[in-house]
Design a protein around this motif. Structure first.
Motif, short mmCIF file in Angstrom:
data_model
loop_
_atom_site.label_atom_id
_atom_site.label_comp_id
_atom_site.label_asym_id
_atom_site.label_seq_id
_atom_site.Cartn_x
_atom_site.Cartn_y
_atom_site.Cartn_z
N HIS A 114 16.92 18.71 -6.76
CA HIS A 114 17.20 17.25 -6.80
C HIS A 114 17.53 16.99 -5.32
O HIS A 114 16.95 15.91 -4.84
CB HIS A 114 18.45 16.87 -7.45
N HIS A 118 15.54 13.89 -2.95
CA HIS A 118 16.12 12.98 -2.18
C HIS A 118 15.34 13.12 -0.67
O HIS A 118 15.15 11.92 -0.13
CB HIS A 118 17.43 13.14 -1.71
N SER A 139 24.90 11.33 -0.67
CA SER A 139 25.00 10.70 -1.92
C SER A 139 26.41 10.84 -2.57
O SER A 139 27.27 11.29 -1.99
CB SER A 139 23.95 11.62 -2.74
N ASP A 299 19.36 7.57 -7.13
CA ASP A 299 18.59 8.39 -7.84
C ASP A 299 17.36 7.72 -8.76
O ASP A 299 17.63 6.72 -9.35
CB ASP A 299 19.53 9.05 -8.85
ZN ZN Z 1 21.16 12.12 -6.04
#
Ligand code: ZN
Ligand code: KG4
Length: 331
Positions: A114, A118, A139, A299
Protein backbone atom coordinates in the motif's frame (compact mmCIF):
# COMPACT_ATOMS: atom_id res chain seq x y z
CA UNK A 1 -0.18 -5.83 -29.68
CA UNK A 2 -3.25 -4.31 -28.06
CA UNK A 3 -2.60 -2.28 -24.92
CA UNK A 4 -3.16 -4.06 -21.61
CA UNK A 5 -4.34 -2.67 -18.29
CA UNK A 6 -4.20 -3.62 -14.60
CA UNK A 7 -7.28 -3.97 -12.42
CA UNK A 8 -6.40 -2.65 -8.93
CA UNK A 9 -8.24 -3.58 -5.74
CA UNK A 10 -7.76 -1.77 -2.41
CA UNK A 11 -9.34 -2.60 0.95
CA UNK A 12 -6.57 -2.02 3.52
CA UNK A 13 -8.48 0.30 5.84
CA UNK A 14 -11.94 1.81 5.55
CA UNK A 15 -12.39 2.46 1.82
CA UNK A 16 -13.33 -0.22 -0.70
CA UNK A 17 -11.78 0.72 -4.04
CA UNK A 18 -11.19 -0.65 -7.53
CA UNK A 19 -9.61 0.92 -10.62
CA UNK A 20 -8.29 0.17 -14.08
CA UNK A 21 -4.97 1.79 -14.99
CA UNK A 22 -2.54 1.74 -17.94
CA UNK A 23 1.22 1.34 -17.50
CA UNK A 24 1.81 5.06 -18.16
CA UNK A 25 -0.55 6.06 -15.32
CA UNK A 26 -3.64 6.79 -17.43
CA UNK A 27 -6.73 6.05 -15.35
CA UNK A 28 -9.57 4.35 -17.20
CA UNK A 29 -11.71 4.18 -14.07
CA UNK A 30 -11.41 4.62 -10.31
CA UNK A 31 -14.23 3.81 -7.90
CA UNK A 32 -14.04 4.42 -4.15
CA UNK A 33 -16.82 3.30 -1.79
CA UNK A 34 -16.25 5.36 1.35
CA UNK A 35 -17.17 4.01 4.78
CA UNK A 36 -16.79 7.39 6.50
CA UNK A 37 -20.46 7.56 7.51
CA UNK A 38 -20.22 4.11 9.15
CA UNK A 39 -17.20 5.00 11.30
CA UNK A 40 -18.13 8.58 12.16
CA UNK A 41 -20.07 7.60 15.33
CA UNK A 42 -16.90 5.90 16.66
CA UNK A 43 -14.59 8.84 15.90
CA UNK A 44 -12.20 6.48 14.13
CA UNK A 45 -12.11 3.30 12.04
CA UNK A 46 -13.85 0.39 13.79
CA UNK A 47 -12.06 -2.68 12.32
CA UNK A 48 -14.93 -5.17 12.59
CA UNK A 49 -17.37 -2.74 10.96
CA UNK A 50 -14.80 -2.07 8.21
CA UNK A 51 -14.38 -5.78 7.32
CA UNK A 52 -18.13 -6.34 7.11
CA UNK A 53 -18.66 -3.28 4.93
CA UNK A 54 -15.85 -4.41 2.58
CA UNK A 55 -17.63 -7.76 2.07
CA UNK A 56 -20.78 -5.98 0.94
CA UNK A 57 -18.98 -3.45 -1.28
CA UNK A 58 -16.12 -5.35 -2.88
CA UNK A 59 -17.88 -7.10 -5.78
CA UNK A 60 -20.08 -4.12 -6.81
CA UNK A 61 -17.01 -1.84 -6.62
CA UNK A 62 -14.92 -4.11 -8.87
CA UNK A 63 -17.84 -4.48 -11.28
CA UNK A 64 -18.29 -0.71 -11.43
CA UNK A 65 -14.59 -0.12 -12.12
CA UNK A 66 -14.57 -2.65 -14.97
CA UNK A 67 -17.75 -1.35 -16.56
CA UNK A 68 -16.74 2.32 -16.27
CA UNK A 69 -13.39 1.49 -17.87
CA UNK A 70 -15.15 -0.44 -20.61
CA UNK A 71 -12.50 -3.16 -20.61
CA UNK A 72 -12.96 -6.91 -20.72
CA UNK A 73 -10.81 -9.44 -18.89
CA UNK A 74 -8.94 -10.13 -22.14
CA UNK A 75 -7.55 -6.59 -21.93
CA UNK A 76 -6.12 -7.10 -18.42
CA UNK A 77 -2.45 -7.94 -17.85
CA UNK A 78 -3.02 -8.74 -14.16
CA UNK A 79 -5.08 -8.09 -11.05
CA UNK A 80 -3.34 -6.05 -8.32
CA UNK A 81 -4.47 -6.06 -4.71
CA UNK A 82 -3.17 -4.41 -1.54
CA UNK A 83 -1.47 -7.03 0.64
CA UNK A 84 -0.48 -4.62 3.44
CA UNK A 85 0.11 -2.74 5.58
CA UNK A 86 -3.40 -2.42 6.96
CA UNK A 87 -6.13 -3.96 9.08
CA UNK A 88 -6.05 -7.75 8.82
CA UNK A 89 -9.79 -8.23 8.37
CA UNK A 90 -9.98 -5.48 5.75
CA UNK A 91 -6.97 -6.76 3.80
CA UNK A 92 -8.38 -10.31 3.71
CA UNK A 93 -11.56 -9.21 1.93
CA UNK A 94 -9.66 -7.60 -0.98
CA UNK A 95 -7.10 -10.41 -1.16
CA UNK A 96 -9.82 -13.05 -1.18
CA UNK A 97 -11.82 -11.30 -3.90
CA UNK A 98 -8.71 -10.81 -6.06
CA UNK A 99 -7.56 -14.41 -5.53
CA UNK A 100 -11.01 -15.66 -6.56
CA UNK A 101 -11.09 -13.53 -9.69
CA UNK A 102 -7.55 -14.55 -10.58
CA UNK A 103 -8.45 -18.25 -10.27
CA UNK A 104 -11.62 -17.85 -12.32
CA UNK A 105 -9.91 -15.83 -15.05
CA UNK A 106 -6.57 -17.74 -14.91
CA UNK A 107 -4.81 -14.45 -14.40
CA UNK A 108 -1.81 -13.32 -12.29
CA UNK A 109 -2.72 -11.67 -8.99
CA UNK A 110 -0.09 -9.27 -7.64
CA UNK A 111 0.00 -8.46 -3.91
CA UNK A 112 1.00 -4.78 -3.67
CA UNK A 113 2.51 -2.78 -0.79
CA UNK A 114 0.00 0.00 0.00
CA UNK A 115 2.85 2.43 0.78
CA UNK A 116 4.31 1.93 -2.71
CA UNK A 117 0.82 2.67 -3.97
CA UNK A 118 0.79 6.01 -2.16
CA UNK A 119 4.25 6.76 -3.56
CA UNK A 120 3.19 6.04 -7.15
CA UNK A 121 -0.03 8.06 -6.71
CA UNK A 122 2.16 11.02 -7.66
CA UNK A 123 2.46 9.57 -11.19
CA UNK A 124 -1.27 9.10 -11.81
CA UNK A 125 -2.54 10.97 -14.90
CA UNK A 126 0.97 12.27 -15.60
CA UNK A 127 4.52 11.38 -14.51
CA UNK A 128 5.57 13.75 -11.71
CA UNK A 129 8.34 11.83 -9.91
CA UNK A 130 11.84 12.70 -11.11
CA UNK A 131 14.47 10.60 -9.33
CA UNK A 132 16.43 10.99 -7.19
CA UNK A 133 13.46 12.07 -5.10
CA UNK A 134 12.72 12.62 -1.43
CA UNK A 135 9.31 11.20 -0.53
CA UNK A 136 7.18 12.43 2.36
CA UNK A 137 4.31 10.00 2.97
CA UNK A 138 1.84 11.33 5.51
CA UNK A 139 -1.36 9.32 5.92
CA UNK A 140 -3.72 8.06 8.60
CA UNK A 141 -1.41 5.15 9.36
CA UNK A 142 2.04 6.43 8.39
CA UNK A 143 4.57 9.26 8.50
CA UNK A 144 7.56 8.31 6.41
CA UNK A 145 10.52 10.06 4.79
CA UNK A 146 12.29 8.02 2.12
CA UNK A 147 14.71 8.44 -0.74
CA UNK A 148 13.53 7.10 -4.10
CA UNK A 149 16.08 6.33 -6.83
CA UNK A 150 14.09 3.57 -8.56
CA UNK A 151 11.30 1.13 -7.67
CA UNK A 152 13.91 -1.35 -6.43
CA UNK A 153 16.09 1.35 -4.80
CA UNK A 154 14.08 2.93 -2.00
CA UNK A 155 15.86 3.94 1.23
CA UNK A 156 13.96 4.62 4.44
CA UNK A 157 15.22 7.88 6.00
CA UNK A 158 12.77 8.34 8.87
CA UNK A 159 9.43 7.22 10.26
CA UNK A 160 7.21 7.94 13.22
CA UNK A 161 8.11 6.66 16.66
CA UNK A 162 4.47 6.76 17.77
CA UNK A 163 1.41 8.30 16.07
CA UNK A 164 1.23 9.27 12.40
CA UNK A 165 0.49 12.84 11.33
CA UNK A 166 -3.00 11.81 10.17
CA UNK A 167 -3.74 10.17 13.52
CA UNK A 168 -2.78 13.41 15.27
CA UNK A 169 -5.15 15.37 13.00
CA UNK A 170 -7.94 12.87 13.66
CA UNK A 171 -7.42 12.84 17.44
CA UNK A 172 -7.24 16.63 17.72
CA UNK A 173 -10.44 16.79 15.66
CA UNK A 174 -12.08 14.43 18.13
CA UNK A 175 -10.86 16.56 21.07
CA UNK A 176 -12.43 19.61 19.40
CA UNK A 177 -15.64 17.69 18.57
CA UNK A 178 -15.19 18.03 14.81
CA UNK A 179 -16.16 14.47 13.83
CA UNK A 180 -14.41 11.88 11.67
CA UNK A 181 -12.33 11.99 9.52
CA UNK A 182 -10.84 14.96 11.26
CA UNK A 183 -8.05 16.00 8.92
CA UNK A 184 -10.14 17.98 6.43
CA UNK A 185 -12.20 19.60 9.22
CA UNK A 186 -9.09 20.69 11.17
CA UNK A 187 -7.43 21.93 8.00
CA UNK A 188 -10.50 24.04 7.13
CA UNK A 189 -11.02 25.38 10.65
CA UNK A 190 -7.35 26.30 11.00
CA UNK A 191 -7.74 28.82 8.17
CA UNK A 192 -10.16 30.82 10.34
CA UNK A 193 -7.95 30.92 13.45
CA UNK A 194 -4.70 32.51 14.61
CA UNK A 195 -1.76 30.24 15.53
CA UNK A 196 -1.10 32.09 18.80
CA UNK A 197 -0.77 29.03 21.11
CA UNK A 198 2.75 27.60 21.19
CA UNK A 199 2.38 23.81 21.02
CA UNK A 200 5.51 21.58 21.07
CA UNK A 201 7.33 20.65 17.83
CA UNK A 202 8.48 17.10 18.74
CA UNK A 203 11.91 16.03 17.41
CA UNK A 204 12.26 19.18 15.28
CA UNK A 205 16.00 19.54 14.41
CA UNK A 206 16.64 16.00 15.73
CA UNK A 207 17.14 13.64 12.80
CA UNK A 208 14.49 12.53 10.33
CA UNK A 209 12.20 10.48 12.58
CA UNK A 210 8.82 11.88 13.62
CA UNK A 211 6.80 11.88 16.83
CA UNK A 212 3.27 13.29 17.05
CA UNK A 213 1.89 11.79 20.24
CA UNK A 214 3.27 14.56 22.52
CA UNK A 215 1.76 17.24 20.30
CA UNK A 216 -1.64 15.50 20.35
CA UNK A 217 -1.50 15.23 24.16
CA UNK A 218 -0.46 18.87 24.52
CA UNK A 219 -3.54 19.95 22.54
CA UNK A 220 -5.81 17.72 24.67
CA UNK A 221 -4.30 19.17 27.88
CA UNK A 222 -4.72 22.73 26.62
CA UNK A 223 -8.38 22.09 25.77
CA UNK A 224 -9.12 20.60 29.19
CA UNK A 225 -7.38 23.51 30.98
CA UNK A 226 -8.95 26.21 28.77
CA UNK A 227 -12.40 24.94 27.75
CA UNK A 228 -13.44 28.46 26.69
CA UNK A 229 -10.53 28.76 24.20
CA UNK A 230 -11.37 29.63 20.58
CA UNK A 231 -11.42 26.33 18.64
CA UNK A 232 -10.20 27.87 15.40
CA UNK A 233 -7.14 29.25 17.21
CA UNK A 234 -6.41 25.80 18.65
CA UNK A 235 -6.77 24.20 15.21
CA UNK A 236 -4.53 26.87 13.65
CA UNK A 237 -1.89 26.43 16.38
CA UNK A 238 -1.92 22.64 16.03
CA UNK A 239 -1.64 22.82 12.23
CA UNK A 240 1.22 25.33 12.55
CA UNK A 241 3.12 22.92 14.82
CA UNK A 242 2.51 19.97 12.47
CA UNK A 243 3.59 21.92 9.43
CA UNK A 244 6.72 23.21 11.18
CA UNK A 245 7.72 19.61 11.96
CA UNK A 246 6.90 18.24 8.49
CA UNK A 247 8.58 21.06 6.57
CA UNK A 248 11.55 21.02 9.00
CA UNK A 249 12.18 17.32 8.32
CA UNK A 250 11.78 17.83 4.56
CA UNK A 251 14.22 20.76 4.63
CA UNK A 252 16.82 18.59 6.40
CA UNK A 253 16.32 15.72 3.92
CA UNK A 254 16.56 18.08 0.91
CA UNK A 255 19.82 19.55 2.24
CA UNK A 256 21.33 16.13 2.91
CA UNK A 257 20.32 14.51 -0.41
CA UNK A 258 20.02 17.35 -2.97
CA UNK A 259 17.25 15.53 -4.92
CA UNK A 260 15.53 16.55 -8.14
CA UNK A 261 12.13 16.64 -6.49
CA UNK A 262 10.14 16.34 -3.29
CA UNK A 263 7.17 13.98 -3.57
CA UNK A 264 4.40 14.45 -1.01
CA UNK A 265 1.70 11.76 -0.81
CA UNK A 266 -0.88 10.29 1.57
CA UNK A 267 -4.10 11.70 3.01
CA UNK A 268 -2.46 14.56 4.91
CA UNK A 269 -0.94 15.77 1.61
CA UNK A 270 -4.48 16.97 0.88
CA UNK A 271 -3.90 19.75 3.45
CA UNK A 272 -3.91 23.09 1.65
CA UNK A 273 -1.69 24.64 4.28
CA UNK A 274 0.88 21.85 4.09
CA UNK A 275 0.91 22.16 0.28
CA UNK A 276 1.50 25.90 0.52
CA UNK A 277 4.30 25.55 3.10
CA UNK A 278 6.07 22.88 1.04
CA UNK A 279 5.78 24.98 -2.11
CA UNK A 280 7.70 27.76 -0.35
CA UNK A 281 10.31 25.28 0.93
CA UNK A 282 10.87 23.75 -2.52
CA UNK A 283 11.07 27.18 -4.12
CA UNK A 284 13.84 28.17 -1.71
CA UNK A 285 15.67 24.86 -2.19
CA UNK A 286 15.36 24.92 -6.00
CA UNK A 287 13.64 21.53 -5.99
CA UNK A 288 10.49 20.51 -7.91
CA UNK A 289 7.47 19.81 -5.73
CA UNK A 290 5.63 16.71 -7.01
CA UNK A 291 2.12 16.49 -5.63
CA UNK A 292 -0.69 14.24 -6.83
CA UNK A 293 -4.02 15.99 -7.43
CA UNK A 294 -6.03 16.07 -4.18
CA UNK A 295 -8.27 13.16 -5.12
CA UNK A 296 -5.30 10.78 -5.45
CA UNK A 297 -3.81 11.75 -2.04
CA UNK A 298 -6.30 9.67 -0.04
CA UNK A 299 -6.76 5.91 -0.40
CA UNK A 300 -7.75 4.68 -3.88
CA UNK A 301 -7.10 1.65 -6.08
CA UNK A 302 -5.63 3.52 -9.07
CA UNK A 303 -2.39 4.00 -7.12
CA UNK A 304 -2.30 0.25 -6.32
CA UNK A 305 -2.74 -0.65 -9.99
CA UNK A 306 -0.01 1.78 -11.07
CA UNK A 307 2.41 0.47 -8.41
CA UNK A 308 1.70 -3.07 -9.64
CA UNK A 309 3.20 -2.19 -13.04
CA UNK A 310 6.58 -1.84 -11.22
CA UNK A 311 6.15 -5.41 -9.96
CA UNK A 312 5.40 -6.61 -13.51
CA UNK A 313 8.49 -4.85 -14.92
CA UNK A 314 10.70 -6.29 -12.17
CA UNK A 315 9.05 -9.74 -12.21
CA UNK A 316 8.29 -9.58 -8.48
CA UNK A 317 5.25 -11.51 -7.28
CA UNK A 318 5.01 -11.58 -3.45
CA UNK A 319 3.09 -14.31 -1.69
CA UNK A 320 -0.62 -13.48 -1.60
CA UNK A 321 -0.86 -13.06 2.16
CA UNK A 322 -2.02 -10.12 4.29
CA UNK A 323 0.69 -8.17 6.12
CA UNK A 324 -0.40 -5.91 8.97
CA UNK A 325 3.03 -4.26 8.93
CA UNK A 326 5.11 -3.82 5.79
CA UNK A 327 7.96 -1.31 5.32
CA UNK A 328 8.00 0.88 2.19
CA UNK A 329 11.33 -0.68 1.17
CA UNK A 330 9.65 -4.07 0.65
CA UNK A 331 7.43 -5.07 -2.29
ZN1 ZN B 1 -3.35 4.89 2.65
O1 KG4 C 1 -3.94 8.04 2.97
P1 KG4 C 1 -5.20 8.00 3.71
O2 KG4 C 1 -6.48 8.21 2.95
O3 KG4 C 1 -5.39 6.65 4.47
C1 KG4 C 1 -4.35 5.93 5.04
O4 KG4 C 1 -3.66 5.18 4.31
O5 KG4 C 1 -4.17 6.10 6.26
O6 KG4 C 1 -5.07 9.08 4.87
C2 KG4 C 1 -6.12 9.39 5.75
C3 KG4 C 1 -5.66 10.49 6.68
C4 KG4 C 1 -6.67 10.77 7.81
O7 KG4 C 1 -5.96 10.81 9.04
C5 KG4 C 1 -7.24 12.13 7.44
O8 KG4 C 1 -7.67 12.85 8.57
C6 KG4 C 1 -6.08 12.78 6.75
O9 KG4 C 1 -5.50 11.74 5.98
N1 KG4 C 1 -6.51 13.88 5.87
C7 KG4 C 1 -6.12 15.16 6.02
C8 KG4 C 1 -6.78 15.91 5.02
N2 KG4 C 1 -7.55 15.05 4.29
C9 KG4 C 1 -7.35 13.82 4.82
N3 KG4 C 1 -5.29 15.70 6.89
C10 KG4 C 1 -5.08 17.04 6.80
N4 KG4 C 1 -5.68 17.83 5.89
C11 KG4 C 1 -6.53 17.32 4.99
N5 KG4 C 1 -7.12 18.11 4.10
Amino acid sequence: MAEKFILGVESSCDDTAAAVVAEDGRILSSVVASQNALHAPYGGVYPDVASRAHIMAIVPTIRAALSQAGVTKEQLAAIAVTRGPGLIGSLLVGLNAAAGLGAAWEMKVIGVNHLRGHLRSADLDEARIKPPAIVLLVSGGHSILARYDAADRITLLGSTKDDSAGEAYDKVARTLGLGYPGGPAIDRMALEGRPRIRFPRPLLNEGLDFSFSGLKTAVARHVSLHPEENKADIAASFVAACIDVLTGKCRAALHAHRPECLVVVGGVAASKQLRAALAVLCDEAGVTLSLPPLMWSTDNAAMIALAAWDYVRLGIYPKLQPEVRLPITEF
